[in-house]
Design an enzyme around this catalytic site. Structure first.
Site, mmCIF file in Angstrom:
data_model
loop_
_atom_site.group_PDB
_atom_site.id
_atom_site.type_symbol
_atom_site.label_atom_id
_atom_site.label_comp_id
_atom_site.label_asym_id
_atom_site.label_seq_id
_atom_site.Cartn_x
_atom_site.Cartn_y
_atom_site.Cartn_z
ATOM 1 N N SER A 1 121.916 -8.942 158.801
ATOM 2 C CA SER A 1 122.437 -7.732 158.588
ATOM 3 C C SER A 1 121.701 -6.619 158.827
ATOM 4 O O SER A 1 120.443 -6.670 158.633
ATOM 5 C CB SER A 1 122.988 -7.937 157.315
ATOM 6 N N TYR B 1 122.106 -8.766 147.318
ATOM 7 C CA TYR B 1 122.886 -9.092 148.722
ATOM 8 C C TYR B 1 122.012 -9.126 150.056
ATOM 9 O O TYR B 1 121.656 -9.986 150.457
ATOM 10 C CB TYR B 1 124.086 -8.416 148.851
ATOM 11 N N LYS C 1 119.132 -11.936 152.445
ATOM 12 C CA LYS C 1 119.245 -11.686 153.774
ATOM 13 C C LYS C 1 117.944 -11.657 154.428
ATOM 14 O O LYS C 1 117.357 -12.541 155.279
ATOM 15 C CB LYS C 1 119.991 -10.447 154.583
HETATM 16 P P1 NAD Z 1 133.575 -14.143 154.875
HETATM 17 O O1 NAD Z 1 133.475 -14.142 153.530
HETATM 18 O O2 NAD Z 1 134.702 -13.772 155.480
HETATM 19 O O3 NAD Z 1 133.054 -15.659 155.339
HETATM 20 C C1 NAD Z 1 132.073 -16.530 154.842
HETATM 21 C C2 NAD Z 1 132.588 -17.912 154.643
HETATM 22 O O4 NAD Z 1 131.699 -18.568 153.931
HETATM 23 C C3 NAD Z 1 134.111 -17.853 153.748
HETATM 24 O O5 NAD Z 1 134.908 -18.455 154.415
HETATM 25 C C4 NAD Z 1 133.534 -18.409 152.411
HETATM 26 O O6 NAD Z 1 134.687 -19.100 152.103
HETATM 27 C C5 NAD Z 1 132.493 -19.251 153.062
HETATM 28 N N1 NAD Z 1 131.534 -19.650 151.981
HETATM 29 C C6 NAD Z 1 130.821 -18.707 151.151
HETATM 30 N N2 NAD Z 1 130.021 -19.629 150.344
HETATM 31 C C7 NAD Z 1 130.096 -21.029 150.694
HETATM 32 C C8 NAD Z 1 129.331 -21.952 150.217
HETATM 33 N N3 NAD Z 1 128.698 -22.164 149.245
HETATM 34 N N4 NAD Z 1 129.865 -23.396 150.825
HETATM 35 C C9 NAD Z 1 130.729 -23.215 151.912
HETATM 36 N N5 NAD Z 1 131.313 -22.077 152.272
HETATM 37 C C10 NAD Z 1 131.185 -20.987 151.746
HETATM 38 O O7 NAD Z 1 132.373 -13.263 155.350
HETATM 39 P P2 NAD Z 1 132.006 -12.697 156.981
HETATM 40 O O8 NAD Z 1 132.246 -11.167 156.877
HETATM 41 O O9 NAD Z 1 132.777 -13.610 158.055
HETATM 42 O O10 NAD Z 1 130.454 -12.955 156.906
HETATM 43 C C11 NAD Z 1 129.852 -13.917 157.638
HETATM 44 C C12 NAD Z 1 128.434 -13.973 157.407
HETATM 45 O O11 NAD Z 1 128.016 -12.576 158.035
HETATM 46 C C13 NAD Z 1 128.047 -13.919 155.923
HETATM 47 O O12 NAD Z 1 126.446 -14.414 155.885
HETATM 48 C C14 NAD Z 1 127.598 -12.361 155.823
HETATM 49 O O13 NAD Z 1 126.647 -12.134 155.029
HETATM 50 C C15 NAD Z 1 127.281 -11.847 157.204
HETATM 51 N N6 NAD Z 1 127.113 -10.533 157.430
HETATM 52 C C16 NAD Z 1 128.550 -9.970 157.262
HETATM 53 C C17 NAD Z 1 128.813 -8.546 157.335
HETATM 54 C C18 NAD Z 1 130.344 -7.850 157.516
HETATM 55 O O14 NAD Z 1 130.145 -6.591 157.156
HETATM 56 N N7 NAD Z 1 131.372 -8.734 157.330
HETATM 57 C C19 NAD Z 1 127.815 -7.804 157.981
HETATM 58 C C20 NAD Z 1 126.452 -8.265 158.062
HETATM 59 C C21 NAD Z 1 126.394 -9.631 157.874
HETATM 60 C C1 WQD Z 2 131.009 2.679 155.795
HETATM 61 C C2 WQD Z 2 131.136 4.297 155.692
HETATM 62 C C3 WQD Z 2 130.887 4.740 153.138
HETATM 63 C C4 WQD Z 2 134.767 3.062 151.960
HETATM 64 C C5 WQD Z 2 128.280 -2.457 154.101
HETATM 65 C C6 WQD Z 2 127.219 -3.435 153.709
HETATM 66 C C7 WQD Z 2 126.412 -3.914 154.524
HETATM 67 C C8 WQD Z 2 127.033 -4.698 155.597
HETATM 68 C C9 WQD Z 2 128.227 -3.939 156.146
HETATM 69 C C10 WQD Z 2 126.830 -7.039 155.186
HETATM 70 C C11 WQD Z 2 130.128 4.596 154.408
HETATM 71 C C12 WQD Z 2 132.205 5.129 153.853
HETATM 72 C C13 WQD Z 2 133.554 3.431 152.786
HETATM 73 C C14 WQD Z 2 135.558 4.092 151.436
HETATM 74 C C15 WQD Z 2 134.245 5.575 152.631
HETATM 75 N N1 WQD Z 2 127.442 -5.932 155.048
HETATM 76 N N2 WQD Z 2 133.423 4.782 153.013
HETATM 77 N N3 WQD Z 2 135.539 5.274 151.703
HETATM 78 O O1 WQD Z 2 128.232 0.591 153.469
HETATM 79 O O2 WQD Z 2 127.821 0.716 156.010
HETATM 80 O O3 WQD Z 2 127.873 -1.428 154.860
HETATM 81 O O4 WQD Z 2 129.223 -3.313 155.072
HETATM 82 O O5 WQD Z 2 125.794 -7.224 155.339
HETATM 83 O O6 WQD Z 2 125.300 -4.594 153.964
HETATM 84 O O7 WQD Z 2 126.534 -2.612 152.650
HETATM 85 O O8 WQD Z 2 129.905 -0.275 155.160
HETATM 86 O O9 WQD Z 2 132.443 -0.192 155.143
HETATM 87 O O10 WQD Z 2 131.198 -0.066 153.024
HETATM 88 O O11 WQD Z 2 131.090 1.839 154.351
HETATM 89 O O12 WQD Z 2 134.127 6.799 152.652
HETATM 90 O O13 WQD Z 2 136.484 3.787 150.643
HETATM 91 O O14 WQD Z 2 132.446 4.398 155.075
HETATM 92 O O15 WQD Z 2 130.279 5.744 152.369
HETATM 93 O O16 WQD Z 2 129.761 5.555 155.019
HETATM 94 P P1 WQD Z 2 128.444 0.171 154.841
HETATM 95 P P2 WQD Z 2 131.179 0.229 154.352
#
Ligand code: NAD
Ligand code: WQD
Length: 342
Positions: free
Chosen positions: A125, A149, A153
């Site tokens: 991330s 969290y 990562k």
């Molecule tokens: P998500 O929650 O939709 O998908 C994660 C999946 O993993 C889910 O289906 C959940 O049921 C499964 N899971 C969780 N723990 C598990 C376990 N112990 N065993 C088996 N399955 C398990 O999340 P996503 O948004 O698709 O994110 C996927 C990956 O990307 C994650 O590692 C997340 O941290 C990373 N990531 C997501 C974002 C984002 O904003 N969505 C941003 C950066 C990184």
């Molecule tokens: C985006 C912008 C808020 C909600 C998060 C995690 C990060 C990554 C992605 C996994 C910000 C603003 C939001 C609302 C708002 N995930 N906002 N009103 O914070 O950039 O990142 O998701 O790795 O680790 O921290 O994403 O979508 O929460 O916010 O004004 O109701 O929208 O302040 O500026 P963020 P976000």
């Protein structure tokens, strides 16, 4: 041509499974449905016309994971999505995050090592960069994590680096910026449980009448319109990068056994720009108000993506309008299928 996808019924995982199948790979999914729904499997099949092998399995269960992987010795690479991802929950319950995200990754690496699987693509991330001067490149320093969290990562990247040095493992760590949008079919998308923390699900749920009002967290930041700036990347563009990353490893295009790539658009959009774009492409007026800053938010971040473009031959194809259009179509699909999704 078999790829194991952990967390493959989740938001990014499901879109990646579709792209893998479209590219001709056989896919094995493991997921415990902690944050996803079994109906995703049927919807993946409806889109791609192909059935993935599925096992309901929790990666915290080391023995079950090893047993399962040992029955699929022809796996070329693993794409590891399975993790818990709610920043706020990780502050309240850090041990859940260290056990699931770090412990689960260690279990997976053990299972891979025992079964001679050498290639892994990891979901990292942009949160590892904290507040940095955009565009942020991969060589920007890793900052002290703002949440458990975020720390998981960073720790997982270190675990992967150490294991890469100590074994035949080859790793690509992909640092996602802000994934948004949904598949064009509107059959798969993000399934937020409870009140969404993230901006785009909150926008679509407010527009759909599930939430009364969207609060913009602060308009007094040092940005052109005063609201925060992020790099919103369409989930299908993001999914396609995973196929490039797998091929970078299995076709031995990598020059180092541990590589990191940013996945973003390279363009920052403010919160107000996102809202305006949503209103423009959907014709729906959004009920929003300006509120206080949210604790922990950084002012602005967007990716430097030259490395992914050069080494993975990948760049984004979709714009913010497409992100909003597909996110809205997905929200409407959820409304019409509330019984099959809950
Ligand atoms: P998500 O929650 O939709 O998908 C994660 C999946 O993993 C889910 O289906 C959940 O049921 C499964 N899971 C969780 N723990 C598990 C376990 N112990 N065993 C088996 N399955 C398990 O999340 P996503 O948004 O698709 O994110 C996927 C990956 O990307 C994650 O590692 C997340 O941290 C990373 N990531 C997501 C974002 C984002 O904003 N969505 C941003 C950066 C990184
Ligand atoms: C985006 C912008 C808020 C909600 C998060 C995690 C990060 C990554 C992605 C996994 C910000 C603003 C939001 C609302 C708002 N995930 N906002 N009103 O914070 O950039 O990142 O998701 O790795 O680790 O921290 O994403 O979508 O929460 O916010 O004004 O109701 O929208 O302040 O500026 P963020 P976000």
């Amino acid at each position: 041509m078999k790829i194991l996808v952990t967390g493959g019924t989740g938001y990014i995982g499901s879109h990646t499974v579709v792209e893998l199948q479209n590219a001709g790979y056989d896919v094995v999914i493991i997921d415990n449905f902690d944050n996803s729904h079994p109906s995703v499997l049927q919807n993946i099949e409806k889109i791609s016309g192909k059935k993935a092998i599925f096992e309901k399995l929790d990666i915290r269960n080391k023995q079950a994971l090893k047993d399962f992987v040992s029955t699929h010795k022809d796996i070329l690479a693993v794409i590891h999505f399975a993790a818990s991802k709610a920043v706020g929950e990780s502050v309240e319950n850090p041990l859940k995050y260290y056990e699931n995200n770090v412990g689960g990754t260690v279990n997976l690496l053990e299972a891979m090592q025992e079964n001679g699987i050498d290639n892994i693509v990891f979901s990292s991330s942009c949160t590892v960069y904290g507040e940095a001067n955009p565009p942020v490149n991969e060589d920007a320093p890793i900052m002290l994590a703002q949440s458990p969290y975020g720390n998981t990562k960073q720790i997982c990247e270190e675990v992967l680096l150490d294991q890469t040095k100590a074994s035949n493992l080859k790793t690509v760590s992909l640092r996602y910026f802000n994934p948004v949008g949904a598949h064009d079919s509107a059959l798969i998308g993000e399934l937020p449980l409870g009140i969404p923390n993230n901006l785009v699900p909150f926008i679509t749920q407010t527009a759909a009448g599930k939430r009364e009002v969207l609060t913009v967290f602060g308009n007094d930041y040092n940005t052109p319109d005063g609201t925060c700036i992020r790099d919103f990347i369409h989930v299908v563009d993001l999914a396609k990068a995973h196929i490039k990353a797998v091929e970078y490893l299995i076709n031995k295009k990598h020059t180092s056994s541990f590589s990191v790539f940013n996945l973003g658009t390279g363009k920052g959009s403010s919160v107000l720009e996102v809202i305006n774009t949503f209103e423009k492409v959907t014709g729906v007026k959004l009920n929003y108000k300006i509120g206080q800053r949210r604790v922990g938010d950084i002012t602005q971040i967007f990716a430097g993506c030259d490395k992914a473009e050069k080494d993975l031959d990948w760049k984004t194809e979709r714009d913010l309008e497409n992100c909003m259009k597909t996110a809205w179509a997905w929200e409407k699909h959820l409304e019409n299928n509330v019984n099959s999704q809950s």
